[in-house]
Design a protein around this motif. Structure first.
Motif, mmCIF file in Angstrom:
data_model
loop_
_atom_site.group_PDB
_atom_site.id
_atom_site.type_symbol
_atom_site.label_atom_id
_atom_site.label_comp_id
_atom_site.label_asym_id
_atom_site.label_seq_id
_atom_site.Cartn_x
_atom_site.Cartn_y
_atom_site.Cartn_z
ATOM 1 N N ARG A 77 15.901 42.503 38.518
ATOM 2 C CA ARG A 77 16.742 43.553 39.111
ATOM 3 C C ARG A 77 17.425 43.009 40.363
ATOM 4 O O ARG A 77 18.608 43.250 40.590
ATOM 5 C CB ARG A 77 15.841 44.755 39.440
ATOM 6 C CG ARG A 77 16.516 45.997 39.985
ATOM 7 C CD ARG A 77 17.417 46.640 38.965
ATOM 8 N NE ARG A 77 18.800 46.376 39.285
ATOM 9 C CZ ARG A 77 19.790 46.417 38.421
ATOM 10 N NH1 ARG A 77 19.561 46.711 37.167
ATOM 11 N NH2 ARG A 77 21.013 46.145 38.787
ATOM 12 N N ALA A 80 20.059 40.729 39.340
ATOM 13 C CA ALA A 80 21.171 41.505 38.781
ATOM 14 C C ALA A 80 22.026 42.105 39.898
ATOM 15 O O ALA A 80 23.252 42.142 39.803
ATOM 16 C CB ALA A 80 20.632 42.606 37.867
ATOM 17 N N ASP A 81 21.349 42.560 40.976
ATOM 18 C CA ASP A 81 22.093 43.150 42.101
ATOM 19 C C ASP A 81 23.062 42.127 42.686
ATOM 20 O O ASP A 81 24.195 42.458 43.029
ATOM 21 C CB ASP A 81 21.133 43.647 43.184
ATOM 22 C CG ASP A 81 20.359 44.884 42.726
ATOM 23 O OD1 ASP A 81 20.813 45.537 41.763
ATOM 24 O OD2 ASP A 81 19.316 45.171 43.324
ATOM 25 N N LEU A 83 24.275 39.408 41.078
ATOM 26 C CA LEU A 83 25.303 39.078 40.081
ATOM 27 C C LEU A 83 26.332 40.201 39.934
ATOM 28 O O LEU A 83 27.526 39.946 39.767
ATOM 29 C CB LEU A 83 24.653 38.782 38.728
ATOM 30 C CG LEU A 83 24.027 37.389 38.616
ATOM 31 C CD1 LEU A 83 23.185 37.272 37.350
ATOM 32 C CD2 LEU A 83 25.117 36.318 38.607
ATOM 33 N N GLU A 84 25.853 41.453 40.016
ATOM 34 C CA GLU A 84 26.790 42.568 39.848
ATOM 35 C C GLU A 84 27.792 42.633 40.996
ATOM 36 O O GLU A 84 28.889 43.161 40.845
ATOM 37 C CB GLU A 84 26.024 43.889 39.729
ATOM 38 C CG GLU A 84 25.352 44.015 38.370
ATOM 39 C CD GLU A 84 24.634 45.346 38.171
ATOM 40 O OE1 GLU A 84 24.783 46.247 39.013
ATOM 41 O OE2 GLU A 84 23.926 45.462 37.164
ATOM 42 N N TYR A 106 29.612 33.641 41.447
ATOM 43 C CA TYR A 106 28.831 33.635 40.211
ATOM 44 C C TYR A 106 28.246 32.245 39.959
ATOM 45 O O TYR A 106 27.053 32.091 39.701
ATOM 46 C CB TYR A 106 29.720 34.069 39.053
ATOM 47 C CG TYR A 106 29.031 34.172 37.716
ATOM 48 C CD1 TYR A 106 28.415 35.355 37.327
ATOM 49 C CD2 TYR A 106 28.999 33.103 36.830
ATOM 50 C CE1 TYR A 106 27.786 35.465 36.094
ATOM 51 C CE2 TYR A 106 28.378 33.201 35.600
ATOM 52 C CZ TYR A 106 27.772 34.380 35.236
ATOM 53 O OH TYR A 106 27.149 34.479 34.020
ATOM 54 N N THR A 135 19.082 45.427 31.669
ATOM 55 C CA THR A 135 19.503 44.897 32.968
ATOM 56 C C THR A 135 20.597 43.855 32.786
ATOM 57 O O THR A 135 21.620 43.875 33.485
ATOM 58 C CB THR A 135 18.300 44.260 33.699
ATOM 59 O OG1 THR A 135 17.279 45.257 33.841
ATOM 60 C CG2 THR A 135 18.695 43.759 35.063
ATOM 61 N N VAL A 136 20.401 42.950 31.819
ATOM 62 C CA VAL A 136 21.404 41.906 31.578
ATOM 63 C C VAL A 136 22.710 42.542 31.084
ATOM 64 O O VAL A 136 23.804 42.177 31.526
ATOM 65 C CB VAL A 136 20.877 40.857 30.576
ATOM 66 C CG1 VAL A 136 21.958 39.847 30.235
ATOM 67 C CG2 VAL A 136 19.662 40.135 31.165
ATOM 68 N N ILE A 139 24.663 43.907 33.970
ATOM 69 C CA ILE A 139 25.424 42.910 34.734
ATOM 70 C C ILE A 139 26.782 42.689 34.053
ATOM 71 O O ILE A 139 27.834 42.685 34.695
ATOM 72 C CB ILE A 139 24.666 41.560 34.805
ATOM 73 C CG1 ILE A 139 23.313 41.739 35.474
ATOM 74 C CG2 ILE A 139 25.500 40.520 35.562
ATOM 75 C CD1 ILE A 139 22.391 40.515 35.354
ATOM 76 N N ARG A 140 26.739 42.528 32.717
ATOM 77 C CA ARG A 140 27.987 42.299 31.975
ATOM 78 C C ARG A 140 28.926 43.482 32.130
ATOM 79 O O ARG A 140 30.131 43.316 32.307
ATOM 80 C CB ARG A 140 27.677 42.086 30.493
ATOM 81 C CG ARG A 140 26.891 40.827 30.258
ATOM 82 C CD ARG A 140 26.581 40.614 28.781
ATOM 83 N NE ARG A 140 25.801 39.392 28.641
ATOM 84 C CZ ARG A 140 24.711 39.251 27.894
ATOM 85 N NH1 ARG A 140 24.274 40.271 27.181
ATOM 86 N NH2 ARG A 140 24.065 38.120 27.844
#
Lengths: 247, 247
Positions: A77, A80-81, A83-84, A106, A135-136, A139-140
């Motif tokens: 998570r 992900a935060d 990456l997002e 990225y 979660t993945v 991100i996408r």
């Protein structure tokens, strides 16, 4: 509160520092991410996480009573935060400049977390669950939404949406290949090539989709001759100039 | 020996037909593939496979003593054999005609096995193992090798290889999105768009990689004005013609 690079993981002196709950949590997640970055989650023990963070195993359990599964999901998570947020960027200036900055962020994450990034995207881990898959996917989805905002089309038709999602997959795939090939070519070349791909896909999709064509025209109008689109155009011309029989 | 479409799966009369060992094995794999195509492998029981093939459960075990895991891997292997052959195509005529035929075969497989194809590529199944992952990677590798043969560069440098692998990932991603979106747009449009993507990626990569540039020039020389490259070029020109400030 990220651990500075080069800080020795076994300096147990850190266990005696008084950290706030949030700081301690961040420290544990950071230690977990570093370990997950180099080995599959199923090969990492909670003892190792405790040791890497310089704390006791019971303390890890106090923060993550669900054990490794909970710690893994929380670490994912927190990744992900980061990456997002990569594709969040002020909506001004040439599109390629914004995408270039996003790709820099990225790819810096990919570079730092290499094995962990690969494990995350390729799945296949025994602690993989529908939650981690979600979660993945999140991100996408976040990346796609940001790019569509930059294109000025927050609610796109299927073709433009598919094009953006396809490019995001291409970025992921290229990142994994890049890790696999010992991080060759240099990260700046990889970034520029991914940017060229975006321009190429946008242009090719514009050929058959009016919405994409309008977005491409608007984006091109903001580009500068010395920017990526200008450079790409001048380099492509010699390659295609021999193919005048096609026009 | 594939079961003809529309042949009722519960016609137990088939159990009494004398089939050769190979025919029986193919029949069981076909029944398994049909079931795996609509549900995750972990939700399919051997009883259902036996029923779908119109045979007894012991007979399924006689052919696949390893049970569901072995049957799943064999079904995956047989799917992989079909997919790996998709890109095999005589090396003559325009590149886009060859790729177009390959994509037709690939997308026909995707169309027929939709849910099973998605499950195969997305992994996350409890019966997923390093062997099944290797099988999926093998399909990608075979596809890349075929495409590189068509490009006349069997031993490419890293840039061209990365470009081809990235496009294959894009084809997979677009196929999954296509299934997800109720198979919209029509399969011919999807194929043409994937072909346009290939041309766009090849051209963009040619801009910075001499090997790709040589392959692109050779490929363009074989294309016809009324072929996909000609059509794409004539459609792209109006979009980019407003961007002369970039040249």
């Amino acid at each position: 509160m990220r651990r500075p690079r080069g800080y020795p993981a076994d300096m147990t002196v850190r266990a005696y520092r008084r950290l706030s709950v949030e700081e301690r949590r961040a420290q544990l997640l950071d230690a977990a991410l570093s370990l997950f970055a180099h080995r599959a989650p199923e090969d990492v023990s909670l003892d190792e996480v405790a040791e890497a963070a310089g704390v006791s195993r019971p303390l890890v359990y106090r923060y993550f009573p669900g054990g490794k599964q909970q710690l893994y999901e929380a670490a994912l998570r927190s990744a992900a935060d980061v990456l997002e947020l990569c594709f969040a960027e002020p909506q001004q200036g040439p599109l390629t400049r914004r995408l270039s900055r996003a790709l820099d962020r990225y790819l810096a994450f990919v570079d730092e977390h290499d094995a962990g990034f690969a494990a995350l995207l390729q799945g296949g881990s025994v602690v993989e669950t529908s939650r981690t898959t979600a979660t993945v996917d999140g991100i996408r989805r976040a990346a796609a939404e940001q790019i569509l905002l930059h294109l000025g089309v927050p609610a796109p038709g299927p073709r433009l949406r598919m094009m953006v999602r396809t490019w995001i997959t291409a970025v992921e795939a290229a990142s994994l290949i890049w890790i696999d090939e010992g991080k060759q070519p240099e990260v700046e070349h990889l970034r520029d090539w991914l940017l060229d791909q975006f321009i190429a896909l946008l242009t090719a999709t514009a050929a058959t989709d009016p919405e994409t064509a309008a977005a491409a025209r608007a984006a091109l109008a903001l580009e500068a001759a010395d920017g990526p689109v200008g450079v790409l155009a001048r380099r492509v011309i010699p390659v295609v100039s021999e193919a005048v029989h096609l026009l």
